[in-house]
Each structure stands twice: as structure tokens, then as C-alpha cells.
Motif scaffolding. Structure first.
Motif, PDB file in Angstrom:
ATOM      1  N   VAL A 173      35.267 126.183 -11.366  1.00 35.63           N
ATOM      2  CA  VAL A 173      36.604 126.154 -10.784  1.00 35.63           C
ATOM      3  C   VAL A 173      37.470 127.123 -11.579  1.00 35.63           C
ATOM      4  O   VAL A 173      37.743 126.877 -12.755  1.00 35.63           O
ATOM      5  N   PRO A 174      37.872 128.247 -10.950  1.00 29.93           N
ATOM      6  CA  PRO A 174      38.663 129.237 -11.687  1.00 29.93           C
ATOM      7  C   PRO A 174      39.885 128.599 -12.357  1.00 29.93           C
ATOM      8  O   PRO A 174      40.643 127.872 -11.737  1.00 29.93           O
ATOM      9  N   GLY A 175      40.034 128.855 -13.641  1.00 31.31           N
ATOM     10  CA  GLY A 175      41.162 128.340 -14.402  1.00 31.31           C
ATOM     11  C   GLY A 175      40.951 126.934 -14.940  1.00 31.31           C
ATOM     12  O   GLY A 175      41.750 126.441 -15.734  1.00 31.31           O
TER      13      GLY A 175
ATOM     14  N   ILE B 286      32.207 122.342 -13.825  1.00 33.90           N
ATOM     15  CA  ILE B 286      31.932 120.914 -13.634  1.00 33.90           C
ATOM     16  C   ILE B 286      30.422 120.774 -13.446  1.00 33.90           C
ATOM     17  O   ILE B 286      29.842 121.481 -12.633  1.00 33.90           O
ATOM     18  N   THR B 287      29.822 119.870 -14.158  1.00 36.05           N
ATOM     19  CA  THR B 287      28.441 119.483 -13.891  1.00 36.05           C
ATOM     20  C   THR B 287      28.481 117.975 -13.711  1.00 36.05           C
ATOM     21  O   THR B 287      28.866 117.243 -14.620  1.00 36.05           O
ATOM     22  N   GLU B 288      28.109 117.541 -12.523  1.00 33.26           N
ATOM     23  CA  GLU B 288      28.226 116.127 -12.194  1.00 33.26           C
ATOM     24  C   GLU B 288      27.106 115.716 -11.240  1.00 33.26           C
ATOM     25  O   GLU B 288      26.664 116.508 -10.411  1.00 33.26           O
TER      26      GLU B 288
ATOM     27  N   LEU C  86      32.501 117.418  -2.173  1.00 33.85           N
ATOM     28  CA  LEU C  86      32.670 118.522  -3.104  1.00 33.85           C
ATOM     29  C   LEU C  86      34.150 118.687  -3.470  1.00 33.85           C
ATOM     30  O   LEU C  86      34.493 118.836  -4.647  1.00 33.85           O
ATOM     31  N   ARG C  87      35.042 118.603  -2.473  1.00 32.35           N
ATOM     32  CA  ARG C  87      36.484 118.696  -2.749  1.00 32.35           C
ATOM     33  C   ARG C  87      36.949 117.555  -3.639  1.00 32.35           C
ATOM     34  O   ARG C  87      37.738 117.756  -4.566  1.00 32.35           O
ATOM     35  N   ASP C  88      36.477 116.330  -3.374  1.00 31.94           N
ATOM     36  CA  ASP C  88      36.853 115.180  -4.207  1.00 31.94           C
ATOM     37  C   ASP C  88      36.409 115.375  -5.653  1.00 31.94           C
ATOM     38  O   ASP C  88      37.147 115.078  -6.593  1.00 31.94           O
ATOM     39  N   THR C  89      35.199 115.875  -5.836  1.00 35.94           N
ATOM     40  CA  THR C  89      34.663 116.112  -7.177  1.00 35.94           C
ATOM     41  C   THR C  89      35.516 117.142  -7.915  1.00 35.94           C
ATOM     42  O   THR C  89      35.894 116.945  -9.074  1.00 35.94           O
ATOM     43  N   VAL C  90      35.837 118.237  -7.230  1.00 37.90           N
ATOM     44  CA  VAL C  90      36.656 119.290  -7.839  1.00 37.90           C
ATOM     45  C   VAL C  90      38.058 118.761  -8.122  1.00 37.90           C
ATOM     46  O   VAL C  90      38.628 119.010  -9.198  1.00 37.90           O
ATOM     47  N   SER C  91      38.643 118.003  -7.200  1.00 35.68           N
ATOM     48  CA  SER C  91      39.999 117.447  -7.398  1.00 35.68           C
ATOM     49  C   SER C  91      40.048 116.533  -8.616  1.00 35.68           C
ATOM     50  O   SER C  91      40.986 116.609  -9.414  1.00 35.68           O
ATOM     51  N   ARG C  92      39.043 115.662  -8.778  1.00 30.34           N
ATOM     52  CA  ARG C  92      39.004 114.771  -9.942  1.00 30.34           C
ATOM     53  C   ARG C  92      38.909 115.572 -11.237  1.00 30.34           C
ATOM     54  O   ARG C  92      39.534 115.257 -12.234  1.00 30.34           O
TER      55      ARG C  92
ATOM     56  N   LYS D 213      41.471 117.574 -16.157  1.00 27.70           N
ATOM     57  CA  LYS D 213      41.840 118.683 -17.038  1.00 27.70           C
ATOM     58  C   LYS D 213      43.348 118.742 -17.243  1.00 27.70           C
ATOM     59  O   LYS D 213      43.818 119.000 -18.355  1.00 27.70           O
ATOM     60  N   LEU D 214      44.123 118.497 -16.195  1.00 27.53           N
ATOM     61  CA  LEU D 214      45.580 118.508 -16.324  1.00 27.53           C
ATOM     62  C   LEU D 214      46.051 117.367 -17.226  1.00 27.53           C
ATOM     63  O   LEU D 214      46.941 117.547 -18.057  1.00 27.53           O
TER      64      LEU D 214
END
Length: 145
Positions: A96-98, A102-104, A119-125, A130-131
């Protein structure tokens, strides 16, 4: 197939001699093919294994459209083809740029696919974590008008 094997195991259905005097050895048949831990004979080549995976996926796709997934999956396991069912989980790696990589391990669909929603849920979490890690979420309380 699963119901048929269960009726044999329960003794509800028994083999009868034929006119030729031959009978089915129910114990031998169910021991060889009717137990959940019985493995199907080895494929023998990568091509045969790939074909088995492909045909099982086709069975599952048809079962989904017919509403018989559990029965079909159970029967495939029952006759020793469980190893050819699509996997239930898979480890994925997404950059994910910036926000890093993620490895899950994620849950797959019945056909072994990763859905765009998952995939979107995984990236969103991952982004939210990170935030929070960076403690960089702030808000400004604006007065109501």
C-alpha cells in the motif's frame, strides 16, 4: 453418494446376492471409499492433479448456483477428494503506497478466490492501524451553525 454410504453404514441398506451369486463386500467398500479420512488415489502427474482441482472447482461453482455447497463439499470429502477442494484461507502480500506492505492470512470464497471487498477491508484495517500507530489522526471540532 454421502447419503447412500451412510445408509449402508447404518445397516438400512444391505447388499443382496445377484443371480450370478456375487455380493458386494460392504465393509470393504466403505473401508476403502466410504470414510472421511480415505484419500483418493494419487494423481500420478501434475496435469492430472491440475485437472482434478479444476473439475472440483467446477463442481463447487455449480453447487453454489444450485444451493448445495455443503452437501457437495461433504460428499467430495467423503469419497476422498477433499484434498482437491479449494483452500479456505490464503496468505497474501499487498503493498500500500505510503503505508508499507501487508502480509496477512485471509478467508477465501468457496471457490478459493480473494474478493475485492475482502481485499479492500484488509487494506483499510492496515491503513487504520498504521494511522493509529503514528497517532496522526486529529480532528477539529467545528461549532454548529
Amino acid at each position: 453418494v454421502s447419503r447412500f454410504l451412510t445408509t449402508i453404514e447404518n445397516g438400512t441398506l444391505t447388499a443382496q446376492p445377484t443371480d450370478h451369486g456375487q455380493t458386494v463386500d460392504i465393509e470393504a467398500v466403505t473401508t476403502t471409499w466410504g470414510k472421511y479420512d480415505t484419500r483418493y488415489p494419487e494423481a500420478g502427474s501434475p496435469e492430472v492433479s491440475a485437472f482434478r482441482h479444476s473439475i472440483i472447482r467446477t463442481f463447487i461453482e455449480h453447487a453454489i448456483s444450485a444451493g448445495h455447497c455443503k452437501e457437495v463439499e461433504s460428499t467430495l470429502r467423503r469419497i476422498g477428494l477433499g484434498a482437491y477442494l479449494p483452500p479456505e484461507t490464503k496468505q497474501i502480500t499487498v503493498t500500500v503506497p505510503g503505508f508499507g506492505t501487508i502480509t496477512e492470512t485471509i478467508q477465501l470464497t468457496r471457490t478459493g478466490d480473494v474478493t475485492p471487498e475482502l481485499l479492500r477491508d484488509t487494506v483499510s484495517r492496515h491503513i487504520a492501524a498504521k494511522l493509529c500507530e503514528a497517532d496522526s489522526i486529529t480532528y477539529v471540532d467545528t461549532p454548529a451553525s
